[in-house]
Design an enzyme around this catalytic site. Structure first.
Site, mmCIF file in Angstrom:
data_model
loop_
_atom_site.group_PDB
_atom_site.id
_atom_site.type_symbol
_atom_site.label_atom_id
_atom_site.label_comp_id
_atom_site.label_asym_id
_atom_site.label_seq_id
_atom_site.Cartn_x
_atom_site.Cartn_y
_atom_site.Cartn_z
ATOM 1 N N CYS A 246 -3.174 -25.823 -19.199
ATOM 2 C CA CYS A 246 -2.134 -26.332 -18.290
ATOM 3 C C CYS A 246 -2.337 -25.969 -17.296
ATOM 4 O O CYS A 246 -4.240 -25.937 -16.949
ATOM 5 C CB CYS A 246 -0.792 -25.343 -18.416
ATOM 6 S SG CYS A 246 0.565 -25.876 -17.926
ATOM 7 N N SER B 223 -2.120 -24.326 -13.691
ATOM 8 C CA SER B 223 -1.548 -23.129 -13.170
ATOM 9 C C SER B 223 -2.397 -22.520 -11.608
ATOM 10 O O SER B 223 -3.290 -22.708 -11.490
ATOM 11 C CB SER B 223 -1.491 -21.422 -14.188
ATOM 12 O OG SER B 223 -1.812 -19.995 -13.113
ATOM 13 N N ALA C 251 -1.527 -19.851 -9.616
ATOM 14 C CA ALA C 251 -2.124 -18.551 -9.522
ATOM 15 C C ALA C 251 -3.850 -18.883 -10.548
ATOM 16 O O ALA C 251 -4.776 -17.974 -9.667
ATOM 17 C CB ALA C 251 -1.709 -17.744 -10.418
ATOM 18 N N ASP D 206 4.278 -18.106 -16.969
ATOM 19 C CA ASP D 206 5.937 -18.367 -16.833
ATOM 20 C C ASP D 206 7.110 -17.689 -16.860
ATOM 21 O O ASP D 206 8.026 -16.952 -15.739
ATOM 22 C CB ASP D 206 6.390 -19.305 -17.402
ATOM 23 C CG ASP D 206 5.809 -20.569 -17.469
ATOM 24 O OD1 ASP D 206 4.557 -21.154 -17.812
ATOM 25 O OD2 ASP D 206 6.568 -21.877 -16.497
ATOM 26 N N ASN E 96 4.306 -18.962 -21.040
ATOM 27 C CA ASN E 96 3.206 -19.514 -20.382
ATOM 28 C C ASN E 96 3.159 -21.075 -21.472
ATOM 29 O O ASN E 96 4.097 -21.195 -22.668
ATOM 30 C CB ASN E 96 1.855 -19.084 -20.613
ATOM 31 C CG ASN E 96 1.174 -20.359 -19.396
ATOM 32 O OD1 ASN E 96 1.750 -20.415 -18.063
ATOM 33 N ND2 ASN E 96 -0.153 -20.754 -19.323
ATOM 34 N N LYS E 97 2.486 -22.063 -21.180
ATOM 35 C CA LYS E 97 2.826 -23.322 -21.439
ATOM 36 C C LYS E 97 2.625 -23.245 -23.385
ATOM 37 O O LYS E 97 1.876 -22.171 -23.669
ATOM 38 C CB LYS E 97 1.850 -24.041 -21.266
ATOM 39 C CG LYS E 97 1.833 -25.711 -21.356
ATOM 40 C CD LYS E 97 2.848 -26.393 -21.301
ATOM 41 C CE LYS E 97 3.778 -26.321 -20.600
ATOM 42 N NZ LYS E 97 4.922 -26.673 -20.502
HETATM 43 C C1 RUB Z 1 3.540 -24.991 -16.403
HETATM 44 C C2 RUB Z 1 2.868 -23.294 -16.658
HETATM 45 C C3 RUB Z 1 2.292 -22.653 -15.453
HETATM 46 C C4 RUB Z 1 2.825 -21.643 -15.378
HETATM 47 C C5 RUB Z 1 2.059 -21.310 -14.255
HETATM 48 O O1 RUB Z 1 4.714 -25.109 -17.234
HETATM 49 O O2 RUB Z 1 3.245 -22.708 -18.377
HETATM 50 O O3 RUB Z 1 0.830 -22.180 -16.541
HETATM 51 O O4 RUB Z 1 4.242 -22.405 -15.154
HETATM 52 O O5 RUB Z 1 2.254 -21.705 -13.030
HETATM 53 P P1 RUB Z 1 5.267 -26.467 -16.529
HETATM 54 P P2 RUB Z 1 1.794 -21.090 -11.743
HETATM 55 O O6 RUB Z 1 4.416 -27.745 -16.588
HETATM 56 O O7 RUB Z 1 6.772 -27.260 -17.444
HETATM 57 O O8 RUB Z 1 6.041 -25.933 -15.467
HETATM 58 O O9 RUB Z 1 0.369 -20.235 -11.731
HETATM 59 O O10 RUB Z 1 1.541 -22.360 -11.064
HETATM 60 O O11 RUB Z 1 3.311 -20.627 -11.037
#
Ligand code: RUB
Length: 330
Positions: free
Chosen positions: A131, A133, A135, A200, A210-211
């Site tokens: 996905c 992320s 972070a 998430d 998570n995704k």
């Molecule tokens: C995004 C997803 C990301 C987490 C963490 O899902 O699963 O891995 O949200 O992201 P979607 P971050 O695209 O459906 O929102 O580290 O940017 O918070």
């Protein structure tokens, strides 16, 4: 009182995933509350302002169900409002300050996670991520700049293809990225040294939401004895899970998987589009937060530290009732 159009735009952006990723939607939620407060045009009655802000809070929270970062951001701002007293101007200032503080701390957390997480990346590592992320990307980019990473495999992440965002994001920082289909994860795992993904929501038992597909990645990594790291800010830990509430998994439109015409032609076929899955703590080696690296089993400690103040209220009525009772009952 009308809801400012910019706030509606943000809410729509989160719903349609123009704004996506747990951290980004949390910051967008805080921004929406700030904009709402700045554009309040009601009376000088502080109660009216509080009710108006509760309405906005509920609107923002209702946009997507799974990432707890969203309600946690809203609760942070609304908690500050609930503790503030005075006239509308003073309450407005409390909202604006809290929203700005949340956004600033959230951005600092990503940087800190990058620094801490990068120390856990091996020399000459081949890393796999799933996905997009922010972070996880922070860990990968920081480790790459330290000369530790030689290659990153990034999954496509169907059906929304967030892997393409990861590809672009990492490439822009010079990281060598190879895009693979989600179905190639187990095949490629032989070459991988470490997996780094985002989150998430993290439950009190350390399970990571998570995704969709993350749990398959973790399973393949577990089988191949590859370590799995989850990069997550502490506002992605779910206080509601402390009282046994489950994390709702979002199901999105089948049209993200197949076109409407296909659905119309194949009326007897059901298409499901679950957007997230749950990886049990047994498949996670460590969670990298801005406060340090913890085993998933220590999620409870993060929750007590961050949300200890709210525990009694949560126990009484669940998190939803914490701060927005008036409007939730409407
Ligand atoms: C995004 C997803 C990301 C987490 C963490 O899902 O699963 O891995 O949200 O992201 P979607 P971050 O695209 O459906 O929102 O580290 O940017 O918070």
């Amino acid at each position: 009182m009308e809801i400012p159009s910019k706030v509606l735009e943000i809410a729509e952006g989160i719903k349609t995933m123009r704004i996506r990723g747990a951290g980004k939607i949390a910051r967008a939620a805080a921004e929406a509350l700030k904009i709402a407060a700045e554009n309040y045009k009601g009376s000088n009655d502080p109660e009216e302002f509080r009710k108006y802000m509760s309405r906005i809070a509920n609107l923002v929270i209702s946009t997507r169900p799974t990432a707890v970062s969203l309600p946690n951001a809203v609760i942070y701002v609304m908690y500050n409002l609930s503790r503030a007293s005075g006239n509308v101007e003073e309450l407005r200032e409390a909202v604006v300050n809290a929203a700005e503080k949340f956004i600033e701390e959230s951005l600092n957390a990503i940087k800190k996670i990058g620094e801490i997480g990068a120390r856990r990346i091996k020399d000459n590592a081949v890393v796999l991520t799933h996905c997009h992320s922010t972070a996880a990307a922070s860990v990968i980019i920081t480790a790459y700049k330290m000369g530790k990473i030689v290659k990153v495999y990034s999954t496509e992440t169907r059906p929304f293809y967030q892997g393409r965002i990861t590809y672009k994001h990492l490439s822009e920082h010079g990281v060598p990225v190879i895009q693979i289909p989600d179905s190639a994860v187990r095949y490629i795992m032989n070459e991988v040294d470490q997996v780094v993904v985002g989150a998430d929501t993290i439950a009190s038992n350390g399970a990571v939401v998570n995704k969709i597909g993350t749990s398959q990645v973790a399973l393949a990594a577990h089988e191949a004895r590859v370590r799995v790291f989850v990069a997550a800010e502490t506002y992605k830990f779910s206080p509601a899970t402390l009282i046994g509430e489950l994390v709702p998994i979002e199901y999105r439109s089948p049209t993200e998987i197949v076109p409407q015409e296909w659905i119309d032609k194949h009326r007897n076929v059901e298409v499901l589009n679950p957007a997230f899955d749950v990886t049990p703590p047994e498949y996670i080696d460590a969670i990298i937060t801005e406060q340090g690296v913890i085993p998933p089993q220590s999620a409870i400690l993060v929750l007590l530290e961050r949300f200890g103040w709210a525990l009694e209220k949560i126990k009484q009525g669940g998190l939803g009732k914490l701060l927005f009772e008036e409007t939730l009952e409407e």
